[in-house]
Write an enzyme that holds these catalytic residues in place. Structure first.
Site, PDB file in Angstrom:
ATOM      1  N   GLY A 189       0.796  -1.219   0.000  1.00 40.81           N
ATOM      2  CA  GLY A 189       0.000   0.000   0.000  1.00 40.81           C
ATOM      3  C   GLY A 189       0.829   1.270   0.000  1.00 40.81           C
ATOM      4  N   GLY A 197       2.770   2.338  -2.503  1.00 44.27           N
ATOM      5  CA  GLY A 197       2.855   2.960  -3.821  1.00 44.27           C
ATOM      6  C   GLY A 197       3.831   2.299  -4.793  1.00 44.27           C
ATOM      7  N   LYS A 198       4.185   1.037  -4.551  1.00 46.43           N
ATOM      8  CA  LYS A 198       5.084   0.344  -5.480  1.00 46.43           C
ATOM      9  C   LYS A 198       4.437   0.211  -6.857  1.00 46.43           C
ATOM     10  CE  LYS A 198       5.320  -3.369  -2.956  1.00 46.43           C
ATOM     11  NZ  LYS A 198       4.569  -2.915  -1.782  1.00 46.43           N
ATOM     12  N   SER A 199       3.231  -0.352  -6.874  1.00 44.84           N
ATOM     13  CA  SER A 199       2.583  -0.567  -8.164  1.00 44.84           C
ATOM     14  C   SER A 199       2.215   0.753  -8.827  1.00 44.84           C
ATOM     15  CB  SER A 199       1.324  -1.426  -7.997  1.00 44.84           C
ATOM     16  OG  SER A 199       1.661  -2.639  -7.371  1.00 44.84           O
ATOM     17  N   TYR A 200       1.863   1.744  -8.001  1.00 41.88           N
ATOM     18  CA  TYR A 200       1.563   3.067  -8.566  1.00 41.88           C
ATOM     19  C   TYR A 200       2.773   3.591  -9.327  1.00 41.88           C
ATOM     20  CZ  TYR A 200      -0.001   7.917  -8.881  1.00 41.88           C
ATOM     21  OH  TYR A 200      -0.368   9.154  -9.351  1.00 41.88           O
ATOM     22  N   ASP A 213       8.312  -5.498  -9.372  1.00 38.47           N
ATOM     23  CA  ASP A 213       7.426  -4.985  -8.329  1.00 38.47           C
ATOM     24  C   ASP A 213       7.504  -6.000  -7.190  1.00 38.47           C
ATOM     25  OD1 ASP A 213       5.337  -3.965  -6.826  1.00 38.47           O
ATOM     26  OD2 ASP A 213       3.973  -3.700  -8.525  1.00 38.47           O
ATOM     27  N   GLY A 236       5.332  -7.043  -0.635  1.00 42.23           N
ATOM     28  CA  GLY A 236       5.293  -6.075   0.456  1.00 42.23           C
ATOM     29  C   GLY A 236       6.390  -6.349   1.471  1.00 42.23           C
TER      30      GLY A 236
END
Ligand code: ADP
Ligand code: MG
Length: 537
Positions: free
Chosen positions: A119, A121-124, A262, A265
């Site tokens: 949550g 912001g890695k994928s963002y 990516d 977590g």
């Protein structure tokens, strides 16, 4: 592939960037305080329980994406005022993406890793959401642009692969069959290093095609996660772009692998100290992520001159595949993403420490070029000469002499070498193309169906995997539930889902939903017990 001697001794440190995202709804609702501040490339973090405890770190890049932005009419997040401090997707790409692209066009391997808690912001940053495209799609746009610009001097081929590592198993996200039988195998070859055996490489000609492949891969990931009841935050997603450039004038081939990763977590990576806790967590400990941490630590020690006997690349699938990205032949960038909130202090501090260690790693990247085409030409010329000589010897009646035997052997050897060079890149090509065509057909069909029929979308804890699967409600009655055998049914899985859960009826695009006795159905937050008409959105 041969390395240029002049490149042999240049060292490249891993470049590290940090990025702070906006508060999410949960943090806002909890009245969170922002404990991160940025000045140029240095970042400090404040312990929320001790106002005297503030730690500072310095990185190659630091991005403030926490505040000072608005959403423009196209849905893009942009700085509130021109020149504002908010770092949008474009500015991140300018710093990190452009460099990767240039390196790869020069023939270097390049790697981009996104690290941070779930949550954060890695994928963002890597993939992006909607119009806010991340590094991967932007990189592809520019890559194909660069290829088009310089077409007369070189010929280019781009191959795309996408895979996931979950519980040390490798799943090919572009090939549905690979999920069976424990995933794909990771093998090692002297020249190539570690690689995934049988991984699909799809030849791509434009950015749109890559986007569709990514969509397809995300969908495979979503269905797999749902079916196995797996937590996507524990898996690593790898995109590999292979770029091959043939410069015909110079008779040189350059080849570059771009790894875009990516990571899972980071919150699960630190196993709690005691063995009992570790057992309780069971599979929750991510071997690949733990090993990545160990490899980074070891390499950071090497960089400061400590004696390190062993770097544990072989301990996990991820570190095997990233061996050249870390401490090897690659120019590597890591983006560490952070939540700004006080409640995430521990995780954010640990991310910063991790990133600081990664910063010390030194690689030795080399241009991967080989005089392939020239070599083939030379070999062919040599074979022509050998043939001439042989036929002369034939005429002279010396067919069975030792000299002629030797020549024949040489001839065969050269033939084999030529064939090896020529087939290296054609491996699996036909198969991959056929596979992709099938998948492409299914994507186009889905697009058509989206215009014809109402549909429902999946939701997932992971924003990246939400809205990926589309289930269509065609004319007539459709049972939704676990049932997957009957032809007029929509099959879903999950806790509390009954064999026959509810019935959709579509009468000339007027859709109703009727719960089956005993099942739980909620529409817009309200539990429903009888037939209800559904509205768009
Ligand atoms: P991760 O992949 O690290 O688990 P995501 O990238 O999915 O996290 O981000 C979680 C949520 O935060 C998403 O809804 C995403 O849109 C939002 N988000 C993350 N980074 C940013 C950013 N820089 N600007 C705006 N929203 C962001
Ligand atoms: Mg993610």
């Amino acid at each position: 592939m041969r390395a240029k001697a002049s490149d042999m001794h240049t060292k490249d440190c891993v470049k590290v960037a940090v990025r702070v995202r906006p508060f999410n709804k949960r943090e806002r609702d909890a009245g969170s305080r922002c404990i991160i501040s940025l000045v140029s490339t240095s970042i400090s973090i404040q312990d929320p329980r001790d106002c005297h405890n503030r730690r500072s770190f310095c990185f190659d890049y630091a991005y403030w994406s926490h505040s000072g932005f608005t959403r423009d009419h196209t849905g893009l997040f942009v700085p509130e005022e021109p020149g504002g401090r908010y770092a949008d997707q474009d500015s991140v790409f300018q710093d990190l993406g452009v460099g990767i692209l240039e390196n790869s066009l020069q023939g270097y391997n390049a790697t981009l890793l996104a690290y941070g808690q779930t949550g954060s912001g890695k994928s963002y940053s890597m993939v992006g959401y909607g119009p806010n495209k991340g590094l991967v799609p932007k990189l592809c746009d520019r890559l194909f642009e660069a290829i088009r610009e310089n077409q007369e001097n070189r010929q280019c081929q781009v191959f795309f692969s996408m895979l996931e590592i979950y519980n040390e198993q490798v799943v090919d996200l572009l090939f549905r069959g690979s999920r069976t039988a424990g995933g794909l195998r990771v093998r090692e070859e002297q020249q190539r290093g570690f690689y995934v055996e049988g991984l699909r490489k799809i030849p791509c000609e434009n950015a749109l095609q890559v986007e569709q492949l990514m969509e397809q891969g995300t969908r495979t990931r979503t269905t797999a996660a749902t079916q196995m009841n797996a937590n996507s935050s524990r898996s690593h997603m790898l995109i590999i772009l292979q770029l091959k450039q043939i410069f015909s004038k110079e008779s040189i081939t350059k080849q570059s692998n771009i790894n875009l990763v990516d990571l899972a977590g980071s919150e699960r990576q630190r196993s709690s100290g005691s063995e009992a806790d570790r057992l309780k967590e069971g599979t929750a400990i991510n071997l690949s992520l733990t090993t990545l941490g160990n490899v980074i630590s070891a390499l950071a020690d090497v960089a400061v001159g400590k004696k390190v006997v062993h770097i544990p690349y072989r301990d996990s699938v991820l570190t095997k595949l990233l061996q050249s990205a870390l401490g090897g032949n690659s120019r590597t960038v890591m983006i560490a993403t952070l939540s700004p909130a006080d409640i995430c202090y521990e995780e954010s501090l640990s991310t910063l420490r991790y990133a600081e260690r990664a910063k010390r790693i030194q690689n030795r990247a080399v241009v991967n070029e080989s005089p392939t085409e020239r070599l083939v030409k030379e070999l062919k010329a040599e074979n022509a000469r050998l043939m001439q000589k042989l036929s002369r010897m034939d005429q002279e009646g010396r067919r069975a002499s030792d000299e002629s035997k030797e020549l024949r052997q040489l001839l065969t050897q050269n033939e084999l070498q030529i064939r090896a060079i020529q087939t290296l890149w054609e491996q699996n090509l036909q198969e991959a193309l056929k596979d992709w065509e099938q998948q492409y057909a299914s994507i186009t069909q889905e697009r058509r169906m989206m215009q014809m029929y109402p549909y429902i979308l999946n939701i997932n804890e992971d924003a990246q995997l939400s809205g990926v699967v589309k289930l269509f409600i065609q004319e007539g009655d459709w049972v939704i539930g676990l049932c997957d055998s009957s032809p007029r049914s929509i099959s879903i899985k999950g806790l509390g889902i009954q064999e026959r859960h509810a019935v959709f009826r579509n009468e000339q695009r007027r859709v109703t939903l009727t719960p089956v006795m005993g099942s739980k159905v909620i529409v817009n937050g309200n539990t429903v017990y009888e037939t209800i008409e559904l509205q768009h959105l």
